[in-house]
Write a protein that holds these residues in place. Structure first.
Motif, PDB file in Angstrom:
ATOM      1  N   LEU A  65      33.566  72.941  41.422  1.00 15.30           N
ATOM      2  CA  LEU A  65      32.255  73.227  41.992  1.00 15.30           C
ATOM      3  C   LEU A  65      32.054  72.482  43.307  1.00 15.30           C
ATOM      4  O   LEU A  65      31.712  73.077  44.324  1.00 15.30           O
ATOM      5  CB  LEU A  65      31.147  72.855  41.003  1.00 15.30           C
ATOM      6  CG  LEU A  65      29.714  73.012  41.525  1.00 15.30           C
ATOM      7  CD1 LEU A  65      29.422  74.460  41.908  1.00 15.30           C
ATOM      8  CD2 LEU A  65      28.723  72.513  40.482  1.00 15.30           C
ATOM      9  N   PHE A  66      32.285  71.186  43.299  1.00 19.31           N
ATOM     10  CA  PHE A  66      32.013  70.413  44.508  1.00 19.31           C
ATOM     11  C   PHE A  66      33.054  70.660  45.589  1.00 19.31           C
ATOM     12  O   PHE A  66      32.738  70.550  46.783  1.00 19.31           O
ATOM     13  CB  PHE A  66      31.822  68.937  44.174  1.00 19.31           C
ATOM     14  CG  PHE A  66      30.525  68.719  43.426  1.00 19.31           C
ATOM     15  CD1 PHE A  66      29.304  68.956  44.033  1.00 19.31           C
ATOM     16  CD2 PHE A  66      30.533  68.333  42.096  1.00 19.31           C
ATOM     17  CE1 PHE A  66      28.107  68.797  43.351  1.00 19.31           C
ATOM     18  CE2 PHE A  66      29.342  68.157  41.395  1.00 19.31           C
ATOM     19  CZ  PHE A  66      28.122  68.390  42.030  1.00 19.31           C
ATOM     20  N   ASP A  67      34.263  71.031  45.212  1.00 17.91           N
ATOM     21  CA  ASP A  67      35.249  71.460  46.219  1.00 17.91           C
ATOM     22  C   ASP A  67      34.750  72.716  46.933  1.00 17.91           C
ATOM     23  O   ASP A  67      34.856  72.841  48.154  1.00 17.91           O
ATOM     24  CB  ASP A  67      36.615  71.731  45.588  1.00 17.91           C
ATOM     25  CG  ASP A  67      37.390  70.464  45.265  1.00 17.91           C
ATOM     26  OD1 ASP A  67      36.958  69.363  45.669  1.00 17.91           O
ATOM     27  OD2 ASP A  67      38.435  70.582  44.580  1.00 17.91           O
ATOM     28  N   TRP A  68      34.220  73.669  46.154  1.00 14.94           N
ATOM     29  CA  TRP A  68      33.700  74.903  46.755  1.00 14.94           C
ATOM     30  C   TRP A  68      32.479  74.600  47.622  1.00 14.94           C
ATOM     31  O   TRP A  68      32.388  75.067  48.761  1.00 14.94           O
ATOM     32  CB  TRP A  68      33.362  75.913  45.661  1.00 14.94           C
ATOM     33  CG  TRP A  68      32.780  77.210  46.178  1.00 14.94           C
ATOM     34  CD1 TRP A  68      33.234  77.954  47.231  1.00 14.94           C
ATOM     35  CD2 TRP A  68      31.657  77.906  45.651  1.00 14.94           C
ATOM     36  NE1 TRP A  68      32.450  79.079  47.390  1.00 14.94           N
ATOM     37  CE2 TRP A  68      31.479  79.076  46.430  1.00 14.94           C
ATOM     38  CE3 TRP A  68      30.787  77.676  44.589  1.00 14.94           C
ATOM     39  CZ2 TRP A  68      30.466  80.000  46.177  1.00 14.94           C
ATOM     40  CZ3 TRP A  68      29.785  78.602  44.330  1.00 14.94           C
ATOM     41  CH2 TRP A  68      29.631  79.747  45.121  1.00 14.94           C
ATOM     42  N   LEU A  69      31.541  73.826  47.088  1.00 14.28           N
ATOM     43  CA  LEU A  69      30.314  73.550  47.834  1.00 14.28           C
ATOM     44  C   LEU A  69      30.569  72.736  49.098  1.00 14.28           C
ATOM     45  O   LEU A  69      29.784  72.806  50.046  1.00 14.28           O
ATOM     46  CB  LEU A  69      29.289  72.847  46.937  1.00 14.28           C
ATOM     47  CG  LEU A  69      28.768  73.665  45.752  1.00 14.28           C
ATOM     48  CD1 LEU A  69      27.748  72.862  44.955  1.00 14.28           C
ATOM     49  CD2 LEU A  69      28.180  75.001  46.201  1.00 14.28           C
ATOM     50  N   ALA A  70      31.655  71.976  49.125  1.00 18.26           N
ATOM     51  CA  ALA A  70      31.994  71.181  50.312  1.00 18.26           C
ATOM     52  C   ALA A  70      33.002  71.908  51.201  1.00 18.26           C
ATOM     53  O   ALA A  70      33.429  71.363  52.216  1.00 18.26           O
ATOM     54  CB  ALA A  70      32.560  69.829  49.890  1.00 18.26           C
ATOM     55  N   GLY A  71      33.347  73.126  50.851  1.00 12.73           N
ATOM     56  CA  GLY A  71      34.353  73.887  51.582  1.00 12.73           C
ATOM     57  C   GLY A  71      33.789  74.561  52.823  1.00 12.73           C
ATOM     58  O   GLY A  71      32.735  74.197  53.345  1.00 12.73           O
ATOM     59  N   ALA A  72      34.496  75.574  53.277  1.00 12.49           N
ATOM     60  CA  ALA A  72      34.172  76.263  54.534  1.00 12.49           C
ATOM     61  C   ALA A  72      32.755  76.826  54.556  1.00 12.49           C
ATOM     62  O   ALA A  72      32.087  76.811  55.598  1.00 12.49           O
ATOM     63  CB  ALA A  72      35.187  77.375  54.779  1.00 12.49           C
ATOM     64  N   GLU A  73      32.283  77.308  53.422  1.00 11.05           N
ATOM     65  CA  GLU A  73      30.952  77.933  53.401  1.00 11.05           C
ATOM     66  C   GLU A  73      29.835  76.920  53.650  1.00 11.05           C
ATOM     67  O   GLU A  73      28.738  77.285  54.056  1.00 11.05           O
ATOM     68  CB  GLU A  73      30.729  78.671  52.074  1.00 11.05           C
ATOM     69  CG  GLU A  73      29.622  79.685  52.163  1.00 11.05           C
ATOM     70  CD  GLU A  73      29.611  80.704  51.048  1.00 11.05           C
ATOM     71  OE1 GLU A  73      28.680  81.521  51.036  1.00 11.05           O
ATOM     72  OE2 GLU A  73      30.519  80.699  50.193  1.00 11.05           O
ATOM     73  N   ALA A  74      30.121  75.648  53.455  1.00 13.74           N
ATOM     74  CA  ALA A  74      29.115  74.607  53.706  1.00 13.74           C
ATOM     75  C   ALA A  74      28.668  74.601  55.163  1.00 13.74           C
ATOM     76  O   ALA A  74      27.530  74.225  55.467  1.00 13.74           O
ATOM     77  CB  ALA A  74      29.669  73.237  53.319  1.00 13.74           C
ATOM     78  N   ALA A  75      29.536  75.024  56.070  1.00 12.79           N
ATOM     79  CA  ALA A  75      29.206  75.046  57.498  1.00 12.79           C
ATOM     80  C   ALA A  75      28.668  76.397  57.956  1.00 12.79           C
ATOM     81  O   ALA A  75      28.292  76.556  59.118  1.00 12.79           O
ATOM     82  CB  ALA A  75      30.444  74.682  58.307  1.00 12.79           C
ATOM     83  N   SER A  76      28.601  77.344  57.047  1.00 11.28           N
ATOM     84  CA  SER A  76      28.163  78.686  57.402  1.00 11.28           C
ATOM     85  C   SER A  76      26.668  78.725  57.711  1.00 11.28           C
ATOM     86  O   SER A  76      25.862  78.082  57.025  1.00 11.28           O
ATOM     87  CB  SER A  76      28.460  79.661  56.260  1.00 11.28           C
ATOM     88  OG  SER A  76      27.921  80.933  56.539  1.00 11.28           O
ATOM     89  N   THR A  77      26.311  79.492  58.723  1.00 14.03           N
ATOM     90  CA  THR A  77      24.887  79.700  59.013  1.00 14.03           C
ATOM     91  C   THR A  77      24.318  80.815  58.146  1.00 14.03           C
ATOM     92  O   THR A  77      23.104  81.002  58.106  1.00 14.03           O
ATOM     93  CB  THR A  77      24.672  80.037  60.500  1.00 14.03           C
ATOM     94  OG1 THR A  77      25.442  81.200  60.829  1.00 14.03           O
ATOM     95  CG2 THR A  77      25.072  78.868  61.388  1.00 14.03           C
ATOM     96  N   THR A  78      25.203  81.533  57.453  1.00 16.72           N
ATOM     97  CA  THR A  78      24.769  82.610  56.559  1.00 16.72           C
ATOM     98  C   THR A  78      25.538  82.523  55.236  1.00 16.72           C
ATOM     99  O   THR A  78      26.344  83.401  54.927  1.00 16.72           O
ATOM    100  CB  THR A  78      24.994  83.993  57.211  1.00 16.72           C
ATOM    101  OG1 THR A  78      26.381  84.101  57.561  1.00 16.72           O
ATOM    102  CG2 THR A  78      24.123  84.195  58.436  1.00 16.72           C
ATOM    103  N   PRO A  79      25.285  81.474  54.452  1.00 20.74           N
ATOM    104  CA  PRO A  79      25.983  81.366  53.168  1.00 20.74           C
ATOM    105  C   PRO A  79      25.542  82.492  52.233  1.00 20.74           C
ATOM    106  O   PRO A  79      24.451  83.042  52.368  1.00 20.74           O
ATOM    107  CB  PRO A  79      25.537  80.005  52.639  1.00 20.74           C
ATOM    108  CG  PRO A  79      24.221  79.763  53.299  1.00 20.74           C
ATOM    109  CD  PRO A  79      24.306  80.418  54.646  1.00 20.74           C
ATOM    110  N   THR A  80      26.399  82.812  51.292  1.00 22.69           N
ATOM    111  CA  THR A  80      26.065  83.858  50.324  1.00 22.69           C
ATOM    112  C   THR A  80      24.934  83.380  49.409  1.00 22.69           C
ATOM    113  O   THR A  80      24.713  82.175  49.237  1.00 22.69           O
ATOM    114  CB  THR A  80      27.277  84.223  49.451  1.00 22.69           C
ATOM    115  OG1 THR A  80      27.645  83.071  48.682  1.00 22.69           O
ATOM    116  CG2 THR A  80      28.448  84.716  50.288  1.00 22.69           C
ATOM    117  N   ALA A  81      24.257  84.328  48.808  1.00 21.03           N
ATOM    118  CA  ALA A  81      23.206  84.001  47.837  1.00 21.03           C
ATOM    119  C   ALA A  81      23.796  83.203  46.680  1.00 21.03           C
ATOM    120  O   ALA A  81      23.137  82.321  46.122  1.00 21.03           O
ATOM    121  CB  ALA A  81      22.551  85.279  47.328  1.00 21.03           C
TER     122      ALA A  81
END
Length: 102
Positions: A65-81
């Motif tokens: 979970l925390f690997d995903w949450l700290a991954g590439a999407e963490a820097a996204s301006t449009t993260p998925t729902a």
């Protein structure tokens, strides 16, 4: 206050979630509410048993979970729902812990 939670707050797409975290989808749907007031109310209205289950639901999945949450999407301006809901799930867990639910 007349807010009571019954059923999933949102429908999430499993395709947007790492397969190793699919078991947490029901928790993210129920507890991963974006509005702070609504999420806190849902946690407050939960039974002590439900809050305990919430607190421990991520235990077997913490690393993934925390690997995903700290991954590439963490820097996204449009993260998925789904990403946002899983992030909010962790906030719900923190709030349940603060309420002394164990």
């Amino acid at each position: 206050r007349v807010l009571s939670f019954k059923g999933p707050a949102q429908i999430l797409n499993p395709a947007n979630v790492p397969s190793s975290l699919h078991a947490l989808l029901p928790y993210a749907q129920r507890w991963g509410v974006g509005d702070d007031y609504e999420r806190d109310t849902i946690v407050e209205e939960a039974t002590a048993q439900e809050r305990s289950e919430l607190i421990h639901c991520i235990d077997p999945y913490k690393k993934e979970l925390f690997d995903w949450l700290a991954g590439a999407e963490a820097a996204s301006t449009t993260p998925t729902a789904e990403y946002v809901a899983y992030t909010n799930l962790t906030l719900a867990i923190d709030y349940a812990k603060a309420l002394g639910s164990e």
